[in-house]
Design a protein around this motif. Structure first.
Motif, PDB file in Angstrom:
ATOM      1  N   THR A 134       0.837  -1.197   0.000  1.00 51.47           N
ATOM      2  CA  THR A 134       0.000   0.000   0.000  1.00 51.47           C
ATOM      3  C   THR A 134       0.871   1.244   0.000  1.00 51.47           C
ATOM      4  N   ARG A 135       0.518   2.187  -0.872  1.00 49.13           N
ATOM      5  CA  ARG A 135       1.232   3.465  -0.888  1.00 49.13           C
ATOM      6  C   ARG A 135       0.242   4.591  -0.664  1.00 49.13           C
ATOM      7  N   ASP A 136       0.728   5.626  -0.009  1.00 47.80           N
ATOM      8  CA  ASP A 136      -0.078   6.812   0.271  1.00 47.80           C
ATOM      9  C   ASP A 136      -0.118   7.661  -0.997  1.00 47.80           C
ATOM     10  N   VAL A 137      -1.316   7.856  -1.563  1.00 48.76           N
ATOM     11  CA  VAL A 137      -1.470   8.656  -2.775  1.00 48.76           C
ATOM     12  C   VAL A 137      -2.299   9.917  -2.493  1.00 48.76           C
ATOM     13  N   THR A 138      -2.333  10.333  -1.235  1.00 52.95           N
ATOM     14  CA  THR A 138      -3.122  11.493  -0.840  1.00 52.95           C
ATOM     15  C   THR A 138      -2.703  12.738  -1.613  1.00 52.95           C
ATOM     16  N   GLU A 139      -1.409  12.987  -1.700  1.00 55.13           N
ATOM     17  CA  GLU A 139      -0.919  14.177  -2.399  1.00 55.13           C
ATOM     18  C   GLU A 139      -1.342  14.144  -3.863  1.00 55.13           C
ATOM     19  N   LYS A 140      -1.236  12.988  -4.487  1.00 57.86           N
ATOM     20  CA  LYS A 140      -1.648  12.832  -5.888  1.00 57.86           C
ATOM     21  C   LYS A 140      -3.139  13.135  -6.037  1.00 57.86           C
ATOM     22  N   LYS A 141      -3.965  12.600  -5.123  1.00 58.81           N
ATOM     23  CA  LYS A 141      -5.413  12.838  -5.175  1.00 58.81           C
ATOM     24  C   LYS A 141      -5.727  14.317  -4.980  1.00 58.81           C
ATOM     25  N   LEU A 142      -5.024  14.972  -4.045  1.00 62.08           N
ATOM     26  CA  LEU A 142      -5.253  16.393  -3.806  1.00 62.08           C
ATOM     27  C   LEU A 142      -4.875  17.219  -5.035  1.00 62.08           C
ATOM     28  N   LEU A 143      -3.756  16.869  -5.679  1.00 64.12           N
ATOM     29  CA  LEU A 143      -3.345  17.580  -6.889  1.00 64.12           C
ATOM     30  C   LEU A 143      -4.340  17.357  -8.025  1.00 64.12           C
ATOM     31  N   GLN A 144      -4.855  16.125  -8.155  1.00 61.84           N
ATOM     32  CA  GLN A 144      -5.866  15.841  -9.172  1.00 61.84           C
ATOM     33  C   GLN A 144      -7.125  16.666  -8.919  1.00 61.84           C
ATOM     34  N   GLN A 145      -7.537  16.758  -7.658  1.00 59.78           N
ATOM     35  CA  GLN A 145      -8.723  17.529  -7.309  1.00 59.78           C
ATOM     36  C   GLN A 145      -8.496  19.023  -7.567  1.00 59.78           C
ATOM     37  N   GLN A 146      -7.306  19.496  -7.216  1.00 60.42           N
ATOM     38  CA  GLN A 146      -6.968  20.897  -7.452  1.00 60.42           C
ATOM     39  C   GLN A 146      -6.997  21.201  -8.954  1.00 60.42           C
ATOM     40  N   LEU A 147      -6.446  20.305  -9.761  1.00 60.23           N
ATOM     41  CA  LEU A 147      -6.447  20.480 -11.214  1.00 60.23           C
ATOM     42  C   LEU A 147      -7.876  20.480 -11.752  1.00 60.23           C
ATOM     43  N   ALA A 148      -8.702  19.556 -11.277  1.00 58.86           N
ATOM     44  CA  ALA A 148     -10.099  19.497 -11.709  1.00 58.86           C
ATOM     45  C   ALA A 148     -10.836  20.776 -11.320  1.00 58.86           C
ATOM     46  N   ASP A 149     -10.588  21.283 -10.104  1.00 57.91           N
ATOM     47  CA  ASP A 149     -11.217  22.523  -9.657  1.00 57.91           C
ATOM     48  C   ASP A 149     -10.783  23.705 -10.525  1.00 57.91           C
ATOM     49  N   GLU A 150      -9.475  23.757 -10.838  1.00 56.90           N
ATOM     50  CA  GLU A 150      -8.972  24.835 -11.681  1.00 56.90           C
ATOM     51  C   GLU A 150      -9.569  24.768 -13.080  1.00 56.90           C
ATOM     52  N   GLN A 151      -9.707  23.559 -13.626  1.00 58.06           N
ATOM     53  CA  GLN A 151     -10.312  23.401 -14.952  1.00 58.06           C
ATOM     54  C   GLN A 151     -11.777  23.829 -14.927  1.00 58.06           C
ATOM     55  N   ALA A 152     -12.488  23.466 -13.877  1.00 58.03           N
ATOM     56  CA  ALA A 152     -13.891  23.864 -13.749  1.00 58.03           C
ATOM     57  C   ALA A 152     -13.993  25.383 -13.647  1.00 58.03           C
ATOM     58  N   GLN A 153     -13.099  25.998 -12.882  1.00 57.61           N
ATOM     59  CA  GLN A 153     -13.100  27.459 -12.744  1.00 57.61           C
ATOM     60  C   GLN A 153     -12.820  28.124 -14.086  1.00 57.61           C
ATOM     61  N   LYS A 154     -11.835  27.614 -14.820  1.00 58.77           N
ATOM     62  CA  LYS A 154     -11.508  28.167 -16.143  1.00 58.77           C
ATOM     63  C   LYS A 154     -12.711  28.033 -17.077  1.00 58.77           C
ATOM     64  N   GLN A 155     -13.391  26.890 -17.022  1.00 59.46           N
ATOM     65  CA  GLN A 155     -14.561  26.673 -17.868  1.00 59.46           C
ATOM     66  C   GLN A 155     -15.656  27.668 -17.520  1.00 59.46           C
ATOM     67  N   LYS A 156     -15.847  27.949 -16.214  1.00 59.96           N
ATOM     68  CA  LYS A 156     -16.836  28.946 -15.782  1.00 59.96           C
ATOM     69  C   LYS A 156     -16.461  30.325 -16.321  1.00 59.96           C
ATOM     70  N   GLU A 157     -15.169  30.674 -16.243  1.00 61.69           N
ATOM     71  CA  GLU A 157     -14.713  31.964 -16.740  1.00 61.69           C
ATOM     72  C   GLU A 157     -14.926  32.088 -18.240  1.00 61.69           C
ATOM     73  N   ILE A 158     -14.639  31.014 -18.975  1.00 63.62           N
ATOM     74  CA  ILE A 158     -14.833  31.020 -20.433  1.00 63.62           C
ATOM     75  C   ILE A 158     -16.316  31.171 -20.760  1.00 63.62           C
ATOM     76  N   THR A 159     -17.155  30.427 -20.058  1.00 60.56           N
ATOM     77  CA  THR A 159     -18.597  30.509 -20.279  1.00 60.56           C
ATOM     78  C   THR A 159     -19.106  31.910 -19.960  1.00 60.56           C
ATOM     79  N   HIS A 160     -18.646  32.480 -18.836  1.00 63.42           N
ATOM     80  CA  HIS A 160     -19.053  33.825 -18.450  1.00 63.42           C
ATOM     81  C   HIS A 160     -18.616  34.842 -19.505  1.00 63.42           C
ATOM     82  N   ALA A 161     -17.382  34.723 -19.983  1.00 58.49           N
ATOM     83  CA  ALA A 161     -16.870  35.652 -21.000  1.00 58.49           C
ATOM     84  C   ALA A 161     -17.668  35.519 -22.293  1.00 58.49           C
ATOM     85  N   ALA A 162     -18.011  34.280 -22.676  1.00 56.79           N
ATOM     86  CA  ALA A 162     -18.791  34.063 -23.898  1.00 56.79           C
ATOM     87  C   ALA A 162     -20.181  34.682 -23.758  1.00 56.79           C
TER      88      ALA A 162
END
Length: 184
Positions: A134-162
């Protein structure tokens, strides 16, 4: 008068074999205890049979006695207990597997873990336990979640700008139509 009868057997070969076995066991234990990943052996009911130092630390146990013989499922988040139990049961059927799950240590720390489980066999090729790494992948999961959140935020900004651009275009067209109608 006393008599003494005896025989002598050279035990040197037995002693040498015992010494080699002890050295081999010591070498293996050293390797296991210095590995940064949690390595453990489980019985069919997910009870801990053996555990290395990294595993003890991951579970947040103060001593081995505190967790030996206890079910690994005690430390698995409720949503994944059944999946982990199935993975271990499958190892006793000769199947290997991998899974990500959330665990909660004895001191309350939540971690995301990735576990690989394989059948552990004895000299007669019988499955005697499930070997889990077993390996601890918490940091990887947090980074994946952070990336997903950033992508969602960018998508919201693009939609708002459009939408804003569409509104501005509608306003501009509306003014032009109004001005043109007034001129006519």
């Amino acid at each position: 008068a006393y008599r003494m009868i005896g025989s002598m057997v050279d035990m040197t070969p037995v002693y040498l074999v015992q010494k080699k076995v002890a050295e081999s066991e010591n070498r293996l234990r050293t390797i296991l205890d210095t590995d940064p990943e949690c390595i453990k052996l489980l019985d069919p009911d997910c009870k801990l049979l053996d555990l290395n130092k990294a595993g003890k630390e991951m579970i947040e146990a103060d001593s081995y006695e505190q967790v030996m013989g206890q079910s690994l499922l005690t430390f698995v988040d409720e949503k994944q207990k059944q999946l982990v139990a199935e993975l271990v049961k499958n190892a006793f059927k000769g199947m290997s597997g991998r899974l990500e799950f959330e665990m909660i240590g004895l001191k309350g720390t939540h971690r995301w873990c990735e576990v690989s489980v394989v059948p552990f066999r004895n000299g007669e090729n019988e499955i005697i336990s499930a070997l889990c790494v077993t390996r601890d992948v918490t940091e990887k999961k947090l980074l994946q979640q952070q990336l997903a959140d950033e992508q969602a935020q960018k998508q919201k900004e693009i939609t708002h700008a459009a939408l804003q651009a569409q509104e501005e275009e509608k306003t501009k067209i509306s003014r032009e139509l109004h001005d043109n109608v007034n001129q006519i």
